[in-house]
Design a protein around this motif. Structure first.
Motif, PDB file in Angstrom:
ATOM      1  N   LEU A 228       0.862  -1.184   0.000  1.00 19.33           N
ATOM      2  CA  LEU A 228       0.000   0.000   0.000  1.00 19.33           C
ATOM      3  C   LEU A 228       0.895   1.229   0.000  1.00 19.33           C
ATOM      4  N   VAL A 229       0.647   2.141  -0.922  1.00 16.27           N
ATOM      5  CA  VAL A 229       1.470   3.347  -0.952  1.00 16.27           C
ATOM      6  C   VAL A 229       0.736   4.554  -0.401  1.00 16.27           C
ATOM      7  N   LYS A 230      -0.564   4.541  -0.477  1.00 19.17           N
ATOM      8  CA  LYS A 230      -1.319   5.704  -0.029  1.00 19.17           C
ATOM      9  C   LYS A 230      -2.387   5.242   0.942  1.00 19.17           C
ATOM     10  N   LEU A 231      -2.469   5.924   2.071  1.00 17.72           N
ATOM     11  CA  LEU A 231      -3.503   5.568   3.021  1.00 17.72           C
ATOM     12  C   LEU A 231      -4.743   6.409   2.733  1.00 17.72           C
ATOM     13  N   LYS A 232      -5.506   5.947   1.766  1.00 20.19           N
ATOM     14  CA  LYS A 232      -6.708   6.665   1.361  1.00 20.19           C
ATOM     15  C   LYS A 232      -7.752   5.614   0.998  1.00 20.19           C
ATOM     16  N   ARG A 233      -8.771   5.509   1.826  1.00 20.91           N
ATOM     17  CA  ARG A 233      -9.751   4.445   1.634  1.00 20.91           C
ATOM     18  C   ARG A 233     -10.602   4.713   0.395  1.00 20.91           C
ATOM     19  N   PRO A 234     -10.603   3.772  -0.566  1.00 20.78           N
ATOM     20  CA  PRO A 234     -11.415   3.992  -1.766  1.00 20.78           C
ATOM     21  C   PRO A 234     -12.910   3.949  -1.435  1.00 20.78           C
ATOM     22  N   ALA A 236     -15.388   3.027  -3.713  1.00 24.00           N
ATOM     23  CA  ALA A 236     -16.140   1.979  -4.412  1.00 24.00           C
ATOM     24  C   ALA A 236     -15.737   0.577  -3.944  1.00 24.00           C
ATOM     25  N   GLU A 237     -16.708  -0.316  -3.967  1.00 29.15           N
ATOM     26  CA  GLU A 237     -16.421  -1.737  -3.778  1.00 29.15           C
ATOM     27  C   GLU A 237     -16.119  -2.341  -5.143  1.00 29.15           C
ATOM     28  N   PRO A 238     -15.295  -3.397  -5.256  1.00 26.78           N
ATOM     29  CA  PRO A 238     -14.732  -4.154  -4.137  1.00 26.78           C
ATOM     30  C   PRO A 238     -13.405  -3.598  -3.629  1.00 26.78           C
ATOM     31  N   GLN A 239     -12.927  -2.473  -4.207  1.00 29.73           N
ATOM     32  CA  GLN A 239     -11.630  -1.948  -3.785  1.00 29.73           C
ATOM     33  C   GLN A 239     -11.608  -1.612  -2.289  1.00 29.73           C
ATOM     34  N   ARG A 240     -12.740  -1.056  -1.815  1.00 29.97           N
ATOM     35  CA  ARG A 240     -12.777  -0.599  -0.439  1.00 29.97           C
ATOM     36  C   ARG A 240     -12.532  -1.756   0.539  1.00 29.97           C
ATOM     37  N   GLY A 241     -13.242  -2.860   0.315  1.00 25.86           N
ATOM     38  CA  GLY A 241     -13.078  -4.034   1.174  1.00 25.86           C
ATOM     39  C   GLY A 241     -11.658  -4.581   1.090  1.00 25.86           C
ATOM     40  N   ALA A 242     -11.137  -4.607  -0.130  1.00 24.66           N
ATOM     41  CA  ALA A 242      -9.788  -5.139  -0.334  1.00 24.66           C
ATOM     42  C   ALA A 242      -8.757  -4.259   0.372  1.00 24.66           C
ATOM     43  N   TYR A 243      -8.936  -2.942   0.230  1.00 27.21           N
ATOM     44  CA  TYR A 243      -8.038  -1.992   0.882  1.00 27.21           C
ATOM     45  C   TYR A 243      -8.031  -2.210   2.397  1.00 27.21           C
ATOM     46  N   THR A 252       1.643  -1.042   5.734  1.00 27.53           N
ATOM     47  CA  THR A 252       2.288  -0.702   4.461  1.00 27.53           C
ATOM     48  C   THR A 252       3.412  -1.678   4.129  1.00 27.53           C
ATOM     49  N   LEU A 253       3.501  -2.778   4.878  1.00 27.50           N
ATOM     50  CA  LEU A 253       4.535  -3.782   4.576  1.00 27.50           C
ATOM     51  C   LEU A 253       4.232  -4.485   3.254  1.00 27.50           C
ATOM     52  N   PRO A 254       5.278  -4.923   2.578  1.00 24.72           N
ATOM     53  CA  PRO A 254       5.050  -5.666   1.325  1.00 24.72           C
ATOM     54  C   PRO A 254       4.309  -6.984   1.578  1.00 24.72           C
ATOM     55  N   PHE A 255       3.486  -7.365   0.614  1.00 26.18           N
ATOM     56  CA  PHE A 255       2.764  -8.635   0.717  1.00 26.18           C
ATOM     57  C   PHE A 255       2.698  -9.277  -0.660  1.00 26.18           C
ATOM     58  N   LEU A 270      -6.975  -1.534  -7.335  1.00 27.74           N
ATOM     59  CA  LEU A 270      -6.151  -0.745  -6.404  1.00 27.74           C
ATOM     60  C   LEU A 270      -4.820  -0.363  -7.042  1.00 27.74           C
ATOM     61  N   LEU A 271      -4.286  -1.263  -7.869  1.00 29.16           N
ATOM     62  CA  LEU A 271      -3.049  -0.953  -8.604  1.00 29.16           C
ATOM     63  C   LEU A 271      -3.310   0.187  -9.593  1.00 29.16           C
ATOM     64  N   ALA A 272      -4.451   0.101 -10.312  1.00 24.20           N
ATOM     65  CA  ALA A 272      -4.795   1.125 -11.305  1.00 24.20           C
ATOM     66  C   ALA A 272      -5.011   2.484 -10.640  1.00 24.20           C
ATOM     67  N   GLU A 273      -5.555   2.471  -9.426  1.00 18.67           N
ATOM     68  CA  GLU A 273      -5.785   3.729  -8.691  1.00 18.67           C
ATOM     69  C   GLU A 273      -4.527   4.212  -7.980  1.00 18.67           C
ATOM     70  N   ARG A 274      -3.442   3.469  -8.134  1.00 22.95           N
ATOM     71  CA  ARG A 274      -2.145   3.780  -7.518  1.00 22.95           C
ATOM     72  C   ARG A 274      -2.197   3.828  -6.002  1.00 22.95           C
ATOM     73  N   LEU A 275      -3.107   3.063  -5.439  1.00 24.49           N
ATOM     74  CA  LEU A 275      -3.083   2.908  -3.983  1.00 24.49           C
ATOM     75  C   LEU A 275      -2.163   1.753  -3.635  1.00 24.49           C
TER      76      LEU A 275
END
Ligand code: CO
Length: 308
Positions: A228-234, A236-243, A252-255, A270-275
């Motif tokens: 995670l690079v940005k702490l900004k909750r999306p 829209a779903e399903p991004q929000r749940g995934a975030y 922000t640790l790598p996974f 989430l990748l497309a939104e650069r989060l």
């Protein structure tokens, strides 16, 4: 809870408590035990996915959490490859295999790596990088110059007939942050970098390649490691749940993609939104094999402790 604060300091770990130091040491011990068992898992035909899963499950079995996905980087790939969910990659004959693993306990991290040669072709290169690590670690002294590590590492690797990778470095570690922003070069000629601070955590990690190589890495394909690079909750779903799932589990640790239950589409969104950011693998520019060795060092006000 009682936090015995050791000493005032300018570094972030100024609030390093006795309890936190113990967690750093325990993370280091788990990392060391797992690393020592790695060579017997790495052989011609071994599944890379199985190596990753074995390392990560051993860390958990011993009471730690993986601080990042187990990296298994083969030959000219220097770093940042982990298996995707159903990886068919196997260790090739004669491969030079770097296994880089991280352990954390409540965000207190140990980072260590070992190189295994499948065959005997690269044994001396591994020895060079291990000796460079030993000497680099000795340069980690409170008040000592961070810039003293690079010349020591470079001299050792060159004296044994190899070349350091100049754009891969060690790094300072902070809680839940694998790379605090402070890099520790593996070659001489860097700008002044200041001094090693007390109550801090540093990873020293030299990389070596063949003398005829360019001695640099470039970005290659995506390596299946995200963060995670940005702490900004999306919204829209399903991004929000995934975030939320990702933040709760990894901060922000790598996974790895392998670690998340949420859908592939949510991750891609989430990748497309650069989060989310996906690390590319780092490949030697002239395609030459790379060896790596790494330890984590914790400084107190009077000593440096190699935790791994
Ligand atoms: Co590291």
């Amino acid at each position: 809870m009682h936090h015995a604060r050791f000493a005032p300091t300018e570094s972030w770990f100024g609030l390093l408590s006795e309890e936190e130091l113990e967690k750093l040491l325990l993370a280091g011990k788990i990392a060391r035990v797992v690393r020592k068992a790695v060579p017997r898992m790495v052989f011609k035909g071994a599944s890379v996915l199985q190596i990753c899963e074995w390392v990560e499950s051993e860390i958990i079995r011993m009471g730690g959490s993986p601080a990042f996905p187990c990296n298994v980087s083969i030959n000219e790939v220097g770093a940042h490859y982990t298996s995707p969910p159903s990886d068919a990659t196997v260790i090739p004959d004669g491969a030079l295999v770097k296994v880089d693993l991280g352990v954390h306990i409540d965000g207190l991290i140990a980072d260590t790596a070992v190189t295994v040669s499948v065959g005997s072709e690269f044994e001396d290169m591994i020895k060079a990088v291990e000796l460079a690590l030993e000497r680099g670690v000795q340069a980690v002294r409170v008040g000592g110059k961070i810039g003293d590590v690079g010349p020591m590492v470079e001299k050792t690797i060159r004296s044994m007939g190899y070349k350091p990778i100049r754009n891969l470095t060690g790094h300072q570690i902070e809680q839940y942050t694998i790379h605090s922003g402070l890099s520790i070069p593996n070659v001489s000629g860097s700008e002044p970098l200041g001094k090693f601070q007390p109550w801090s955590v540093y990873a020293i990690e030299p990389f070596a390649t063949l003398p005829k190589a360019i001695g640099e890495v470039r970005e290659g394909m995506a390596g299946n490691i995200l963060h995670l690079v940005k702490l900004k909750r999306p919204k829209a779903e399903p991004q929000r749940g995934a975030y939320e799932d990702i933040y709760r589990k990894f901060k922000t640790l790598p996974f790895a993609r392998r670690w998340v239950a949420c859908s592939g589409e949510a991750v891609e969104a989430l990748l497309a939104e650069r989060l989310l950011y996906e690390y590319p693998v780092l490949v030697e520019a002239s395609g030459m094999p790379i060896a790596q060795s790494e330890h984590t060092v914790v400084t107190t006000d009077k000593e440096s402790i190699v935790t791994t």
